[in-house]
Every structure is written in structure tokens, then in C-alpha cells.
Design an enzyme around this catalytic site. Structure first.
Site, PDB file in Angstrom:
ATOM      1  N   TRP A  31       0.845  -1.198   0.000  1.00 46.24           N
ATOM      2  CA  TRP A  31       0.000   0.000   0.000  1.00 46.24           C
ATOM      3  C   TRP A  31       0.881   1.249   0.000  1.00 46.24           C
ATOM      4  CZ3 TRP A  31      -1.575   3.364   4.462  1.00 46.24           C
ATOM      5  CH2 TRP A  31      -2.497   4.346   4.061  1.00 46.24           C
TER       6      TRP A  31
ATOM      7  N   ASP B  57       1.284  -9.017   0.113  1.00 45.47           N
ATOM      8  CA  ASP B  57      -0.077  -8.476   0.233  1.00 45.47           C
ATOM      9  C   ASP B  57      -0.358  -7.404  -0.817  1.00 45.47           C
ATOM     10  OD1 ASP B  57      -2.563  -8.233   1.860  1.00 45.47           O
ATOM     11  OD2 ASP B  57      -1.833  -6.186   2.161  1.00 45.47           O
TER      12      ASP B  57
ATOM     13  N   TYR C  53      -4.942  -0.597  -4.606  1.00 52.01           N
ATOM     14  CA  TYR C  53      -3.594  -0.034  -4.445  1.00 52.01           C
ATOM     15  C   TYR C  53      -3.082   0.467  -5.794  1.00 52.01           C
ATOM     16  CZ  TYR C  53      -3.467  -2.293   0.195  1.00 52.01           C
ATOM     17  OH  TYR C  53      -3.747  -2.690   1.492  1.00 52.01           O
TER      18      TYR C  53
ATOM     19  N   GLN D 275      -7.997  -8.975   8.542  1.00 51.53           N
ATOM     20  CA  GLN D 275      -6.826  -8.095   8.399  1.00 51.53           C
ATOM     21  C   GLN D 275      -7.128  -6.722   9.036  1.00 51.53           C
ATOM     22  OE1 GLN D 275      -4.169  -6.084   4.903  1.00 51.53           O
ATOM     23  NE2 GLN D 275      -4.475  -8.280   4.718  1.00 51.53           N
TER      24      GLN D 275
ATOM     25  N   TRP E  99      -2.004  -4.894   9.803  1.00 49.32           N
ATOM     26  CA  TRP E  99      -1.399  -3.825   8.997  1.00 49.32           C
ATOM     27  C   TRP E  99      -0.960  -2.615   9.821  1.00 49.32           C
ATOM     28  CZ3 TRP E  99      -4.238   0.824   8.519  1.00 49.32           C
ATOM     29  CH2 TRP E  99      -5.626   0.767   8.691  1.00 49.32           C
TER      30      TRP E  99
ATOM     31  N   LEU F 232       3.852   0.155  12.055  1.00 54.54           N
ATOM     32  CA  LEU F 232       4.580   1.368  12.468  1.00 54.54           C
ATOM     33  C   LEU F 232       3.685   2.598  12.439  1.00 54.54           C
ATOM     34  CD1 LEU F 232       7.934   0.684  10.572  1.00 54.54           C
ATOM     35  CD2 LEU F 232       7.335   0.164  12.949  1.00 54.54           C
TER      36      LEU F 232
ATOM     37  N   GLN G 287      14.918   0.108   4.861  1.00 47.33           N
ATOM     38  CA  GLN G 287      13.804  -0.070   5.804  1.00 47.33           C
ATOM     39  C   GLN G 287      13.382  -1.537   5.864  1.00 47.33           C
ATOM     40  OE1 GLN G 287      10.570   2.469   4.632  1.00 47.33           O
ATOM     41  NE2 GLN G 287      11.636   4.365   5.126  1.00 47.33           N
TER      42      GLN G 287
ATOM     43  N   GLU H 239      15.840  -3.489   7.936  1.00 44.40           N
ATOM     44  CA  GLU H 239      15.700  -3.173   9.368  1.00 44.40           C
ATOM     45  C   GLU H 239      14.446  -3.844   9.933  1.00 44.40           C
ATOM     46  OE1 GLU H 239      15.376   1.013  10.356  1.00 44.40           O
ATOM     47  OE2 GLU H 239      15.043   0.527  12.476  1.00 44.40           O
ATOM     48  N   ASN H 240      13.357  -3.751   9.182  1.00 42.15           N
ATOM     49  CA  ASN H 240      12.098  -4.292   9.698  1.00 42.15           C
ATOM     50  C   ASN H 240      12.140  -5.817   9.830  1.00 42.15           C
ATOM     51  OD1 ASN H 240      11.397  -1.643   9.646  1.00 42.15           O
ATOM     52  ND2 ASN H 240       9.966  -1.796   7.945  1.00 42.15           N
TER      53      ASN H 240
HETATM   54  P1  NDP Z   1       3.724   0.811   8.387  1.00 40.38           P
HETATM   55  O1  NDP Z   1       2.849   1.287   9.486  1.00 40.38           O
HETATM   56  O2  NDP Z   1       4.881  -0.005   8.759  1.00 40.38           O
HETATM   57  O3  NDP Z   1       4.165   2.082   7.568  1.00 40.38           O
HETATM   58  C1  NDP Z   1       5.031   1.976   6.494  1.00 40.38           C
HETATM   59  C2  NDP Z   1       5.742   3.311   6.307  1.00 40.38           C
HETATM   60  O4  NDP Z   1       6.557   3.566   7.431  1.00 40.38           O
HETATM   61  C3  NDP Z   1       6.664   3.249   5.097  1.00 40.38           C
HETATM   62  O5  NDP Z   1       6.011   3.724   3.949  1.00 40.38           O
HETATM   63  C4  NDP Z   1       7.799   4.141   5.528  1.00 40.38           C
HETATM   64  O6  NDP Z   1       7.461   5.475   5.317  1.00 40.38           O
HETATM   65  C5  NDP Z   1       7.826   4.009   7.030  1.00 40.38           C
HETATM   66  N1  NDP Z   1       8.813   3.026   7.428  1.00 40.38           N
HETATM   67  C6  NDP Z   1       8.752   1.674   7.341  1.00 40.38           C
HETATM   68  N2  NDP Z   1       9.841   1.110   7.877  1.00 40.38           N
HETATM   69  C7  NDP Z   1      10.625   2.112   8.301  1.00 40.38           C
HETATM   70  C8  NDP Z   1      11.873   2.147   8.954  1.00 40.38           C
HETATM   71  N3  NDP Z   1      12.509   1.039   9.287  1.00 40.38           N
HETATM   72  N4  NDP Z   1      12.408   3.364   9.246  1.00 40.38           N
HETATM   73  C9  NDP Z   1      11.750   4.491   8.932  1.00 40.38           C
HETATM   74  N5  NDP Z   1      10.559   4.523   8.313  1.00 40.38           N
HETATM   75  C10 NDP Z   1       9.997   3.340   8.011  1.00 40.38           C
HETATM   76  O7  NDP Z   1       2.909  -0.107   7.361  1.00 40.38           O
HETATM   77  P2  NDP Z   1       1.779   0.223   6.263  1.00 40.38           P
HETATM   78  O8  NDP Z   1       0.870   1.287   6.722  1.00 40.38           O
HETATM   79  O9  NDP Z   1       2.426   0.354   4.944  1.00 40.38           O
HETATM   80  O10 NDP Z   1       1.001  -1.152   6.298  1.00 40.38           O
HETATM   81  C11 NDP Z   1       1.695  -2.340   5.914  1.00 40.38           C
HETATM   82  C12 NDP Z   1       0.912  -3.053   4.835  1.00 40.38           C
HETATM   83  O11 NDP Z   1      -0.353  -3.448   5.334  1.00 40.38           O
HETATM   84  C13 NDP Z   1       0.566  -2.226   3.587  1.00 40.38           C
HETATM   85  O12 NDP Z   1       1.643  -2.091   2.709  1.00 40.38           O
HETATM   86  C14 NDP Z   1      -0.588  -3.004   3.028  1.00 40.38           C
HETATM   87  O13 NDP Z   1      -0.124  -4.147   2.317  1.00 40.38           O
HETATM   88  C15 NDP Z   1      -1.328  -3.430   4.298  1.00 40.38           C
HETATM   89  N6  NDP Z   1      -2.400  -2.479   4.655  1.00 40.38           N
HETATM   90  C16 NDP Z   1      -3.676  -2.973   4.697  1.00 40.38           C
HETATM   91  C17 NDP Z   1      -4.740  -2.143   4.984  1.00 40.38           C
HETATM   92  C18 NDP Z   1      -6.118  -2.692   5.014  1.00 40.38           C
HETATM   93  O14 NDP Z   1      -7.070  -1.918   5.074  1.00 40.38           O
HETATM   94  N7  NDP Z   1      -6.298  -3.979   4.963  1.00 40.38           N
HETATM   95  C19 NDP Z   1      -4.558  -0.707   5.266  1.00 40.38           C
HETATM   96  C20 NDP Z   1      -3.164  -0.290   5.249  1.00 40.38           C
HETATM   97  C21 NDP Z   1      -2.143  -1.167   4.964  1.00 40.38           C
HETATM   98  P3  NDP Z   1       8.230   6.482   4.379  1.00 40.38           P
HETATM   99  O15 NDP Z   1       7.325   6.613   3.251  1.00 40.38           O
HETATM  100  O16 NDP Z   1       8.295   7.677   5.226  1.00 40.38           O
HETATM  101  O17 NDP Z   1       9.563   5.946   4.011  1.00 40.38           O
END
Ligand code: NDP
Length: 332
Positions: A21, A49, A54, A178, A207, A210, A293, A296-297
């Protein structure tokens, strides 16, 4: 990597999975997507996922092209999609039988795959009877176009209704929900869904571990360039964090960072590992926007043993948001 059963099913899913996403297309282009997926796969991730909405379908196209290039054995990985927001017309959204079945066909085409492993109802649809959606999912399972189906952000009572309708009508029940789950968002996973685990054996793929990056501490001095909250089309998300809850969440992230520093790790890793401590979680979906990232994750797995009861207590003291347990009124 650790693998966990997806609820009561026999499917083993990696406890950390790969999400797309916002990232695919806006932050991660085609060559990088294949590299990142390859890195995740090498490190044991088997679940990728996605959703029809998306990047308006382009995220599935990019993933499909990456999968073609990577040429992995199809039996070694799990791909998901989600149906709900497929277009602007009334027939292109929601969970009617028409949209559920058409969305599946369109996702398969975009991915270039023969079947989708996990197919989620991205949100509940108040305009469609739940039985209609359960039947549509059952048809897709029987046709072999999807293997398992689930819900996303449904209320517990809606999932219970889907389970009971499936049982009464000999249809395939949902296997997985989810929901959002992170240190700020706990109510559904830790309280509302309790009976879904014990009575219906549901698994969870969670989801935003972070909280869109807030739980990395990166927003303490404002919004860094190229970060998710700097993206124009996500102004609503930025408003959400930076108007209503800004002070509170950033301050909490700062206090949590002190705990991660004491442990010799980063707040991102601590936050992800904390999600994994919950055994009802089958997989935490990561949302990395670059390789650093992602690495690290994925390293979060290494710090799970460090999170003992005293660390959990310190976290609770900062958060103060543990959902209350059911009250025993007989004790009054
Ligand atoms: P996170 O809460 O982990 O946020 C991800 C964002 O955090 C990245 O885009 C990045 O931002 C930042 N980030 C990640 N790792 C690091 C790190 N190590 N250091 C610094 N910044 C970091 O997850 P998502 O919100 O993306 O959710 C994960 C997945 O879950 C999605 O990709 C999707 O597949 C799913 N999802 C499902 C939903 C649903 O309704 N079912 C809704 C939302 C997500 P930056 O851009 O600043 O680099």
C-alpha cells in the site's frame, strides 16, 4: 523466519510479510519492487499483500511483473488481493456478488496468476447482505480462483455473522481478518475479536505496524522529504496524525524510543516485534518503502527474545492503552 498457522487453516504464513500500500508505484518502481520482493523472499517471507485499489490496480501489475521476473515456484509463496474499491461506478465497489467475482477476475489478470491465495473483503459493505458475499467467496473457492478468503476491518459481530451463515449454508467460512494493529491501535485485536480466535479459529494478518512511520520516531522534527506523510495525495493521513493526535502520538513515540535505546535497538524494530508477541497474530505485514527499511524491519525478529515481561510493562506504562479485560461483576 518463523511460520505461523493462518488461524485454524493448514496454511503456514511467514510471521513477517510484505505489503504494498502506498509504496508500489509511488515510492517503489518496477525494478526496485522485484529487488525488494527478492530480498524479502530470501529472508523467508512467503506472503505478499496487495489489493485492487492499491495504485488503482497498478500495484498488482507491478507485483505480477516482478513475480514473472523472479520466477519462483508458485507453490512457495502466497499472494493476496482485496476487493471493495474497484472503481467509481456503483457496480464497481462494495461486496456484491457481481463486484466480488469481477474484482477477482480483474486481479488475476493484472497479476498474471491462475489463482489468488488469500482474497479479502477490504471493508464491510452495509448495502450488501453478508450471505451474498459469503456465497460469492464460496463460488470463487470452489472454482479454484481463490484458496482462502477473509475480511478486513470488519466489526466482530459482522465476522460472527459471516461464520454462522457459512456454517448454516455449508459454505466456506472466512479464515482470516486483516485489522490495523500497532502500539496505538489495540482494541479490535486485543479485545473485540477475542471470540473469533477461540470459537472460530480465525487468523490475523495485521497492517500498519509502524502506524505509517510514526512508530519509527522519524516525524519528531517535522515531516521528512519523500516520506509517506509528505505525499500530496495522502494529505488526509498527514492531517490525521498532525492535527488531531500530533502532540500525543509524537510524544509517545519519543518515550518509546527511550525503551528501544535501552534495549540497543530501534523503535521500528521494537514496535514490529511487539506486534509479533501477540500469538493471535499470524503475520505482521511490513510497509517498507526502500531496501534499508525492509532489512531493518525484517531484523525485528531478532529482538523478540529481548521483549520480556519487564519490557512489556515499561511499554504499557508509556502507552496506558491496554484494552480492559471483561469485568467479573460477581466480584462486586
Ligand atoms: P507501516 O505502518 O509499517 O508504515 C510503512 C511506512 O513507514 C513506510 O512507507 C515508511 O514510510 C515508514 N517506514 C517503514 N519502515 C521504516 C523504517 N525502518 N524506518 C523508517 N521509516 C519506516 O505499514 P503500512 O501502513 O504500509 O502497512 C503495511 C501493509 O499493510 C501495507 O503495505 C498493506 O499491504 C497493508 N495495509 C492494509 C490495509 C487494510 O485496510 N487492509 C490498510 C493499510 C495497509 P516512508 O514513506 O516515510 O519511508
Amino acid at each position: 523466519m518463523e511460520y505461523r498457522n493462518l488461524g485454524g487453516s493448514g496454511l503456514f504464513v511467514s510471521s513477517l510479510s510484505f505489503g504494498t500500500w502506498v509504496t508500489f508505484k509511488t515510492q517503489v518502481d518496477l525494478p526496485l519492487s522485484a529487488h525488494m520482493m527478492a530480498r524479502a523472499y530470501e529472508r523467508g517471507v512467503n506472503f505478499f499483500d496487495n489489493a485492487e485499489t492499491y495504485a488503482d490496480g497498478d500495484s498488482e501489475v507491478i507485483m505480477g511483473k516482478s513475480l514473472k521476473e523472479l520466477n519462483w515456484d508458485r507453490s512457495t509463496y502466497i499472494v493476496s488481493s482485496k476487493v471493495f474499491w474497484g472503481g467509481k461506478q456503483p457496480t464497481q465497489m462494495g461486496l456484491s456478488r457481481k463486484h466480488v467475482i469481477e474484482a477477482c477476475h480483474q486481479s488475476l489478470k493484472r497479476f498474471g496468476l491462475d489463482y489468488i491465495d488469500l482474497f479479502y473483503c477490504h471493508r464491510p459493505d452495509r448495502d450488501t447482505p453478508i450471505l451474498e458475499t459469503v456465497r460469492a467467496m464460496d463460488i470463487l473457492v470452489r472454482q479454484g480462483k481463490i484458496l482462502y478468503w477473509g475480511t478486513s476491518e470488519w466489526e466482530a459481530h459482522q465476522i460472527v455473522e459471516a461464520q454462522e451463515l457459512a456454517k448454516a449454508n455449508y459454505l466456506t467460512p472466512p479464515t482470516v481478518e486483516q485489522p490495523q494493529y500497532n502500539l496505538f491501535e489495540r482494541q479490535k485485536v486485543e479485545k473485540d475479536y477475542s471470540s473469533l480466535y477461540s470459537k472460530y479459529n480465525m487468523g490475523l494478518t495485521t497492517w500498519s505496524p509502524l502506524s505509517s512511520g510514526i512508530l519509527t520516531g522519524k516525524y519528531k522534527n517535522g515531516v521528512p522529504e519523500n516520506s509517506r506523510l509528505s505525499l500530496e495525495h495522502l494529505a488526509w493521513l498527514k492531517d490525521h496524525f498532525f492535527n488531531q493526535e500530533r502532540k500525543n502520538k509524537l510524544e509517545i513515540a519519543h518515550q518509546l524510543e527511550n525503551i528501544s535505546t535501552e534495549l540497543g535497538t530501534s523503535l521500528a524494530k521494537l514496535s514490529i516485534a511487539w506486534c509479533l508477541k501477540n500469538q493471535n497474530v499470524s503475520s505482521v505485514i511490513l510497509g517498507a518503502s526502500n531496501m534499508k527499511q525492509l532489512d531493518e524491519n525484517l531484523d525485528a525478529l531478532d529482538i523478540i527474545p529481548l521483549i520480556d515481561s519487564s519490557v512489556l510493562e515499561k511499554i504499557e506504562n508509556v502507552m496506558g492503552n491496554k484494552p480492559s479485560s471483561d469485568v467479573n461483576f460477581k466480584a462486586f
